[in-house]
Design a protein around this motif. Sequence first.
Motif, mmCIF file in Angstrom:
data_model
loop_
_atom_site.group_PDB
_atom_site.id
_atom_site.type_symbol
_atom_site.label_atom_id
_atom_site.label_comp_id
_atom_site.label_asym_id
_atom_site.label_seq_id
_atom_site.Cartn_x
_atom_site.Cartn_y
_atom_site.Cartn_z
ATOM 1 N N PHE A 1 0.876 -1.173 0.000
ATOM 2 C CA PHE A 1 0.000 0.000 0.000
ATOM 3 C C PHE A 1 0.914 1.223 0.000
ATOM 4 O O PHE A 1 1.509 1.535 1.027
ATOM 5 C CB PHE A 1 -0.880 0.018 1.245
ATOM 6 N N GLY B 1 -0.190 -5.910 12.582
ATOM 7 C CA GLY B 1 0.400 -5.199 11.454
ATOM 8 C C GLY B 1 1.335 -6.054 10.628
ATOM 9 O O GLY B 1 2.032 -5.556 9.746
ATOM 10 N N SER B 2 1.372 -7.357 10.880
ATOM 11 C CA SER B 2 2.310 -8.213 10.146
ATOM 12 C C SER B 2 1.765 -8.627 8.780
ATOM 13 O O SER B 2 2.461 -9.284 8.009
ATOM 14 C CB SER B 2 2.650 -9.452 10.988
ATOM 15 N N GLY B 3 0.518 -8.268 8.487
ATOM 16 C CA GLY B 3 0.005 -8.519 7.133
ATOM 17 C C GLY B 3 -0.984 -9.671 7.022
ATOM 18 O O GLY B 3 -1.269 -10.134 5.921
ATOM 19 N N LYS B 4 -1.519 -10.128 8.147
ATOM 20 C CA LYS B 4 -2.428 -11.277 8.121
ATOM 21 C C LYS B 4 -3.740 -10.943 7.400
ATOM 22 O O LYS B 4 -4.167 -11.663 6.499
ATOM 23 C CB LYS B 4 -2.729 -11.751 9.554
ATOM 24 N N THR B 5 -4.367 -9.843 7.817
ATOM 25 C CA THR B 5 -5.633 -9.464 7.186
ATOM 26 C C THR B 5 -5.429 -9.150 5.705
ATOM 27 O O THR B 5 -6.255 -9.512 4.860
ATOM 28 C CB THR B 5 -6.247 -8.252 7.914
ATOM 29 N N THR B 6 -4.311 -8.522 5.396
ATOM 30 C CA THR B 6 -4.018 -8.215 3.994
ATOM 31 C C THR B 6 -3.966 -9.493 3.155
ATOM 32 O O THR B 6 -4.505 -9.540 2.051
ATOM 33 C CB THR B 6 -2.670 -7.473 3.886
HETATM 34 N N1 LIG Z 1 -6.050 -0.576 2.928
HETATM 35 C C1 LIG Z 1 -4.843 -0.270 3.406
HETATM 36 N N2 LIG Z 1 -4.248 0.878 3.054
HETATM 37 C C2 LIG Z 1 -3.025 1.192 3.523
HETATM 38 N N3 LIG Z 1 -2.312 0.405 4.354
HETATM 39 C C3 LIG Z 1 -2.860 -0.751 4.738
HETATM 40 C C4 LIG Z 1 -4.155 -1.155 4.292
HETATM 41 N N4 LIG Z 1 -4.443 -2.366 4.828
HETATM 42 C C5 LIG Z 1 -3.381 -2.694 5.578
HETATM 43 N N5 LIG Z 1 -2.424 -1.742 5.530
HETATM 44 C C6 LIG Z 1 -1.121 -1.781 6.198
HETATM 45 O O1 LIG Z 1 -0.572 -3.039 5.921
HETATM 46 C C7 LIG Z 1 0.088 -3.549 7.082
HETATM 47 C C8 LIG Z 1 -0.506 -4.901 7.439
HETATM 48 O O2 LIG Z 1 -1.832 -4.725 7.927
HETATM 49 P P1 LIG Z 1 -2.789 -5.926 8.264
HETATM 50 O O3 LIG Z 1 -2.780 -6.865 7.119
HETATM 51 O O4 LIG Z 1 -4.103 -5.352 8.643
HETATM 52 O O5 LIG Z 1 -2.103 -6.572 9.530
HETATM 53 P P2 LIG Z 1 -2.638 -7.629 10.577
HETATM 54 O O6 LIG Z 1 -3.976 -8.116 10.145
HETATM 55 O O7 LIG Z 1 -1.601 -8.698 10.598
HETATM 56 O O8 LIG Z 1 -2.694 -6.924 11.902
HETATM 57 C C9 LIG Z 1 -0.077 -2.522 8.176
HETATM 58 O O9 LIG Z 1 1.084 -1.735 8.208
HETATM 59 C C10 LIG Z 1 -1.240 -1.686 7.709
HETATM 60 O O10 LIG Z 1 -1.151 -0.386 8.141
#
Ligand SMILES: Nc1ncnc2c1ncn2[C@@H]1O[C@H](COP(=O)(O)OP(=O)(O)O)[C@@H](O)[C@H]1O
Lengths: 247, 346
Positions: free
Chosen positions: A14, A40-45
């Motif tokens: 992102f 913030g490790s990228g799991k949801t992403t």
């Molecule tokens: N839609 C988005 N736009 C910008 N940054 C994002 C977005 N989604 C996630 N991030 C960033 O990507 C990184 C991983 O986020 P995320 O996947 O939510 O982590 P987790 O689920 O492991 O806590 C974080 O630094 C977050 O800020």
Amino acid sequence: MTSIIQVNNVSKSFGGVVANSDISLSVEKGAITGLIGPNGSGKTTLFNSIVGYHPIDSGTIQFEGREISKFPVQKIARLGLLRTFQQTRIYGEMTGVENMLISLPHRKMRFAEAFGCNGAEEHERAERLLEFVGLYEKRFLRAGSLSFGQQKLLEFAMALMNEPTGLLLDEPTAGINPTLINGLIDRLRRANADLGITLFVIEHNMRVIMNMADKIYCLAHGELLAEGSPAEIQSDSRVIDAYLGAH
Amino acid sequence: MTRKPFSYLLLLAVIIAAPFVFPSFGTQLATLWLMIIVALTWDMTGGQMGYNSLGNITFYGTGMYVAAVITIGMAYDVGDYTNAAGGGIHAFTDLQYFSGLFLGMLGAGLFCAAVAVIVGYVTFGLRGPYFAIGTLGVAIATGELVSNWEWVGAGQGIALPVYPGDLDTGKVLFYFLFAGTGVALFVFLKWLYKTRFGAAVNAIRDDEEKAEAMGIHTLQYKLATWAMSAFFVGIAGAISAFQLIHFEPLETAYQTINLGIFMVVCVLLGGKGTLWGPVIGAIVFHVFKEVTWTYLLGWQWVALGALIVITVVYFEGGVVGWIMSKRSERLEAREQPNDAAVGAEQ
Ligand SMILES: Nc1ncnc2c1ncn2[C@@H]1O[C@H](COP(=O)(O)OP(=O)(O)O)[C@@H](O)[C@H]1O
Ligand SMILES: [Mg+2]
């Protein structure tokens, strides 16, 4: 051992933030697979990438052997791969039963069938699943009036109503009353064993995931740090460091 | 339970008797039905699906022109006919008139449904205010295009044949065409909102992203809903065309600031996302408008504006929403003592 979800070299950024970098993993059919990692490790992403919520920068993703990385969310859902949301999404203005009925598997429905009404069979199934997650007594309440934990359970029941092949759960125990967590673990296990749904679970609660998963992947800073059985992950010094370092 | 069918029968009797009991209000009552139709159809997307269209007037205007072209085209060359407007008089037989009326209504409905699918394919990519403005743009652009299209009379508009019988019978006929369409629409929606289709459309309104994540064919539902809505608006436009005889593109057919906005106001007045709200809103609006246009001439737009502001600010749910909240307040008040007793026991 056949894999149902295959992620190969997937990267997603992102702007300047590299949320996922060159991730490869596979989810075994019929098993419970865990995904852990600090905030913030990228799991949801990674979940979002798998279900087509956003386009990925590079790599490939297969579901049941079919390339799905270019498919939109609805199409992937209709293949039988579903997800629940970390922030929980239910229809607050509708009752529990209505939430369940709206979740009937549209992929198994012809368009003309949309013009029918739900009969006793559908209502029964809805109520049975609500009972399964312990919300039977609250089935006619406005879903928005339920507690956060109950909404999470409702969202889980809605996903089951949709009869998916694979289900991605984003932190299913977050916000749930600790006394109810064992019950939830039991239900996830039964959904897996009795209904044959492959589960891929993001979980923050170590006790929960170690108890439940057959295999665990650990992310840190967007990269795949470790993989293995719960025992292997628990004794992996890199995993321990990642968690200690994050706190 | 047995009271319900009875009150519907009574209502139907009133609808049928109205033009005979109040013969001098025939045209007024027909217009009321037009308002009910455009309000109910606007609510299909605006209230039930969460897509506020400002362009539904496109279907009204297009329905008028389709009906005119079909009717004239069956008897004459449309280009010659519009060229000769005001000059040569063209006669229509009764058969030509009535088959034009019937096929015109049907054709207008079907054509507008098709237009909704095509336009919707593009505009449903827009959300919130962008959808509203996008659809408004479609209405304005269509009006401009038609007003420059010589074949259909351009800015002069187009004239349909006059009803062949006597004037009063004609008024009654148009009343019943509007009323019949309105009743059919109401019955159709009463059924539709109870089906899985209705539930899916509500799901799109409440959380479209969740609906997508559950695999609902969101675009299909959105297109189908708008097409059904456009079908009825197109029919209403066709009836209006025959009722008005002569109409022109910008002031009558594609009247974005009048009917195009009034339909939204009716729904807001009556209550968005309910079956009865648009009906009640249309009645309130129409009566209010007629009264102020008669007794407050010069100030009528100010009064209308004030009514809109008051509704939006103080009665967010419209008349129906207000009644329902009063009713649930009363229910709660009745249940309160019980709750208090239970609380005391604990
Ligand atoms: N839609 C988005 N736009 C910008 N940054 C994002 C977005 N989604 C996630 N991030 C960033 O990507 C990184 C991983 O986020 P995320 O996947 O939510 O982590 P987790 O689920 O492991 O806590 C974080 O630094 C977050 O800020
Ligand atoms: Mg997360």
